[in-house]
Design a protein around this motif. Sequence first.
Motif, PDB file in Angstrom:
ATOM      1  N   GLY A  95       0.784  -1.224   0.000  1.00  0.00           N
ATOM      2  CA  GLY A  95       0.000   0.000   0.000  1.00  0.00           C
ATOM      3  C   GLY A  95       0.818   1.277   0.000  1.00  0.00           C
TER       4      GLY A  95
ATOM      5  N   GLU B 124      -5.174  -5.736  -4.814  1.00  0.00           N
ATOM      6  CA  GLU B 124      -4.136  -6.701  -4.475  1.00  0.00           C
ATOM      7  C   GLU B 124      -4.753  -8.089  -4.487  1.00  0.00           C
TER       8      GLU B 124
ATOM      9  N   TYR C 130      -2.401  -7.973   0.878  1.00  0.00           N
ATOM     10  CA  TYR C 130      -3.653  -7.242   1.090  1.00  0.00           C
ATOM     11  C   TYR C 130      -3.813  -6.895   2.568  1.00  0.00           C
ATOM     12  N   GLY C 131      -3.592  -7.879   3.427  1.00  0.00           N
ATOM     13  CA  GLY C 131      -3.713  -7.657   4.868  1.00  0.00           C
ATOM     14  C   GLY C 131      -2.713  -6.630   5.373  1.00  0.00           C
TER      15      GLY C 131
ATOM     16  N   ARG D 132      -3.865  -3.192   4.216  1.00  0.00           N
ATOM     17  CA  ARG D 132      -5.035  -2.752   5.004  1.00  0.00           C
ATOM     18  C   ARG D 132      -4.613  -2.239   6.367  1.00  0.00           C
ATOM     19  N   VAL D 133      -3.744  -2.968   7.035  1.00  0.00           N
ATOM     20  CA  VAL D 133      -3.305  -2.570   8.370  1.00  0.00           C
ATOM     21  C   VAL D 133      -2.517  -1.259   8.298  1.00  0.00           C
TER      22      VAL D 133
ATOM     23  N   SER E  53      -2.603   1.055   6.123  1.00  0.00           N
ATOM     24  CA  SER E  53      -3.382   2.177   5.585  1.00  0.00           C
ATOM     25  C   SER E  53      -4.678   2.422   6.355  1.00  0.00           C
ATOM     26  N   SER E  54      -4.885   1.709   7.428  1.00  0.00           N
ATOM     27  CA  SER E  54      -6.184   1.717   8.120  1.00  0.00           C
ATOM     28  C   SER E  54      -6.595   3.081   8.680  1.00  0.00           C
TER      29      SER E  54
ATOM     30  N   GLN F 209      -8.121   3.082   0.104  1.00  0.00           N
ATOM     31  CA  GLN F 209      -8.955   1.880   0.139  1.00  0.00           C
ATOM     32  C   GLN F 209      -8.171   0.765  -0.548  1.00  0.00           C
ATOM     33  N   VAL F 210      -8.147  -0.407   0.072  1.00  0.00           N
ATOM     34  CA  VAL F 210      -7.457  -1.557  -0.499  1.00  0.00           C
ATOM     35  C   VAL F 210      -8.489  -2.648  -0.734  1.00  0.00           C
ATOM     36  N   ARG F 211      -8.468  -3.214  -1.932  1.00  0.00           N
ATOM     37  CA  ARG F 211      -9.433  -4.263  -2.287  1.00  0.00           C
ATOM     38  C   ARG F 211      -8.696  -5.575  -2.577  1.00  0.00           C
ATOM     39  N   LEU F 212      -9.181  -6.648  -1.989  1.00  0.00           N
ATOM     40  CA  LEU F 212      -8.664  -7.982  -2.295  1.00  0.00           C
ATOM     41  C   LEU F 212      -9.399  -8.433  -3.547  1.00  0.00           C
TER      42      LEU F 212
END
Length: 173
Positions: A56, A73, A79-80, A83-84, A86-87, A93-96
């Motif tokens: 990210g 991602e 992805y995880g 997300r962490v 960039s939370s 926004q991150v999309r799996l």
Amino acid sequence: MIILWIVIGLIFFFGFVVFFGAPYVPSHRRDVYRALTELYPLGKSDTLIDIGAGDGRVLRIASTQGARAIGYEIQPVLYGVARVLSSKDDRVQVRLANFWQAKLPLATTVVYAFSVHRDQIKLVKKLQAFADTQQKTVALISYGNPLVQIVDKQVGAHFLYRITPRQKKALTV
């Protein structure tokens, strides 16, 4: 025996990405910042899409420039991590998801991608279809290798392309 299964699991877990996308190659912060200020200066009206968002990093740098940033991602662990990390940022926004099967958000103004030779034509076709449908120019920042298109500008290993909408043919009666 357990170590063998762990190694096989890791190879499968990280290796499947090679068949669907590019390998994880983290972008250098300094280089990304230069690309997002010198090649395509981002602003509040921009929405950046990062194909293969990795951890990210590109998304967070785009956000510091005021842009909304959406990353795709396909690798669950990355992805995880993204997300962490960039939370706390509302603009990220991150999309799996597999980018190739996703529909680009209508607000997209710039796409950032690590350049993989085998996907170049596919990427340009997808962005050209988006530009044609939306009747707006989309910037593409490619990291790594130049694409088959004519480069608008280059900074280090980053290349800028502008995908402009093709004129729609008038209906003849």
